[in-house]
Design an enzyme around this catalytic site. Structure first.
Site, PDB file in Angstrom:
ATOM      1  N   VAL A  15       0.849  -1.075   0.018  1.00  0.00           N
ATOM      2  CA  VAL A  15       0.051  -0.071  -0.002  1.00  0.00           C
ATOM      3  C   VAL A  15       0.805   1.186  -0.103  1.00  0.00           C
ATOM      4  O   VAL A  15       0.666   2.185  -0.823  1.00  0.00           O
ATOM      5  CB  VAL A  15      -1.028  -0.159   1.389  1.00  0.00           C
ATOM      6  CG1 VAL A  15      -1.659   1.418   1.163  1.00  0.00           C
ATOM      7  CG2 VAL A  15      -2.125  -1.118   1.126  1.00  0.00           C
ATOM      8  N   GLY A  16       1.969   1.312   0.892  1.00  0.00           N
ATOM      9  CA  GLY A  16       2.752   2.454   1.028  1.00  0.00           C
ATOM     10  C   GLY A  16       3.501   2.751  -0.433  1.00  0.00           C
ATOM     11  O   GLY A  16       3.537   3.857  -0.791  1.00  0.00           O
ATOM     12  N   ASP A  36       9.970   3.168   7.025  1.00  0.00           N
ATOM     13  CA  ASP A  36       9.621   1.711   7.764  1.00  0.00           C
ATOM     14  C   ASP A  36      10.417   1.247   8.840  1.00  0.00           C
ATOM     15  O   ASP A  36      11.585   1.813   8.781  1.00  0.00           O
ATOM     16  CB  ASP A  36       9.735   0.841   6.543  1.00  0.00           C
ATOM     17  CG  ASP A  36       8.699  -0.385   6.549  1.00  0.00           C
ATOM     18  OD1 ASP A  36       7.578  -0.333   6.320  1.00  0.00           O
ATOM     19  OD2 ASP A  36       9.154  -1.173   7.745  1.00  0.00           O
ATOM     20  N   HIS A 175     -16.075   3.574   6.317  1.00  0.00           N
ATOM     21  CA  HIS A 175     -15.281   2.567   5.309  1.00  0.00           C
ATOM     22  C   HIS A 175     -15.411   1.267   6.302  1.00  0.00           C
ATOM     23  O   HIS A 175     -14.234   0.769   6.647  1.00  0.00           O
ATOM     24  CB  HIS A 175     -13.799   2.834   5.012  1.00  0.00           C
ATOM     25  CG  HIS A 175     -13.202   1.868   4.134  1.00  0.00           C
ATOM     26  ND1 HIS A 175     -13.428   1.715   3.006  1.00  0.00           N
ATOM     27  CD2 HIS A 175     -11.987   1.242   4.188  1.00  0.00           C
ATOM     28  CE1 HIS A 175     -12.660   0.929   2.266  1.00  0.00           C
ATOM     29  NE2 HIS A 175     -11.793   0.480   3.234  1.00  0.00           N
TER      30      HIS A 175
END
Length: 303
Positions: A15-16, A36, A175
């Site tokens: 995703v990142g 990270d 969501h």
């Protein structure tokens, strides 16, 4: 836009990395910082992403948590995924610990920074991130139902035969399980969506269900979703850094509900410039109230 604007991506997984790639290819002029807990992964992603920056004014490099805290936009993708049999509250508890570690590791955070949450459950975690960071509520927001609404508009464009940007229709609430579509306010070219001949006989509840389940279809086939959310994050970063004042359905604080909730909002240089309280019919308002109640209950359980 000044070239010294910075966007920090916290979490360099799929995703990142997709968020970073979308920012580069959208040509959002900035310094892109990859962060990270696994430094080697951050280095690998930055090296790989740098191969595409010749097409863009965006520049990418590895960074530290502390430097990320001084970025103009901090995108937090780091978080645990929900495992089979795991409750929503258990997932929130795990991600609360991750969020606390990330935000405290960036301290002191620049007072004007905007924090964007992408990890799930995004509405609840956005509320928690604002509390931990202490930043003003307008400067902390989440991706919300932006992607859900995009999926909805794609489906509707195929049914009606018009371009997606011409369709104004939002998934709202959260969501998650309490998501709903505000059909009564949906418009296409100024005409109510439900009045279009192509919409006659369409089961709106079934259509809403199919759209909300699209992520599961993708996960079943390839294990995860990331390109769509990457595009959404890049768009939101563009809106903030260039003060575009786009209206996007995001996780934002609503004084009306005294809660973070997924709803349309104006996004600009100050983050959330203002939420948009679009008109809901009685049934939709009840669904919104239920979504807010569920999120508030989850937060009480976490305290």
């Amino acid at each position: 836009m000044p070239a010294n604007k910075t966007i920090a991506i916290i979490g360099c997984g799929a995703v990142g990395a997709s968020c970073a790639s979308s920012i580069i290819l959208r040509n959002v002029s900035c310094q892109l910082l990859m962060v990270d807990i696994n430094q080697k992964v951050a280095e690998g992603q930055a090296l790989d992403l740098s191969d595409s920056q010749f097409l863009s004014s965006t520049k990418v490099r590895v960074s530290s948590y502390q430097e990320a805290g001084q970025a103009d936009i901090i995108v937090i993708t780091a978080g645990a995924n929900q495992r089979p049999g795991e409750t929503r509250l258990q997932l929130i508890a795990k991600n609360f610990n991750i969020l606390s570690s990330v935000i405290n590791g960036m301290a002191p955070i620049k007072p004007t920074a905007k924090i964007m949450l992408v990890a799930n459950p995004v509405d609840v975690l956005t509320h928690i991130a604002q509390k931990i960071s202490g930043l003003p509520k307008n400067q902390v927001f989440g991706s919300g139902t932006f992607l859900d609404s995009g999926r909805l508009r794609l489906k509707l464009s195929q049914i009606i035969g018009v371009s997606e940007p011409a369709i104004h229709c939002y998934a709202m609430g959260e969501h998650g399980d309490n998501q709903f579509v505000a059909w009564s306010s949906a418009r296409v070219g100024g005409v109510p969506l439900v009045d279009y001949p192509q919409m006659q006989g369409i089961d709106l509840e079934q259509l809403q269900y199919e759209v909300s389940r699209k992520a599961y279809e993708i996960i079943d086939r390839k294990g995860a979703t990331y390109y769509g959310i990457g595009a959404c994050v890049a768009s939101l970063c563009d809106s903030v850094l260039n003060d575009r004042r786009d209206i996007r359905p995001i996780s934002c604080y609503s004084a009306k509900y005294d809660s973070y909730v997924s709803m349309p909002a104006i996004v600009g240089a100050n983050g959330v410039e203002a939420p948009i309280n679009i008109q809901l019919n009685d049934a939709e308002q009840k669904k919104m109230d239920n979504a807010v109640a569920a999120m508030k209950a989850a937060l009480v359980e976490c305290d």
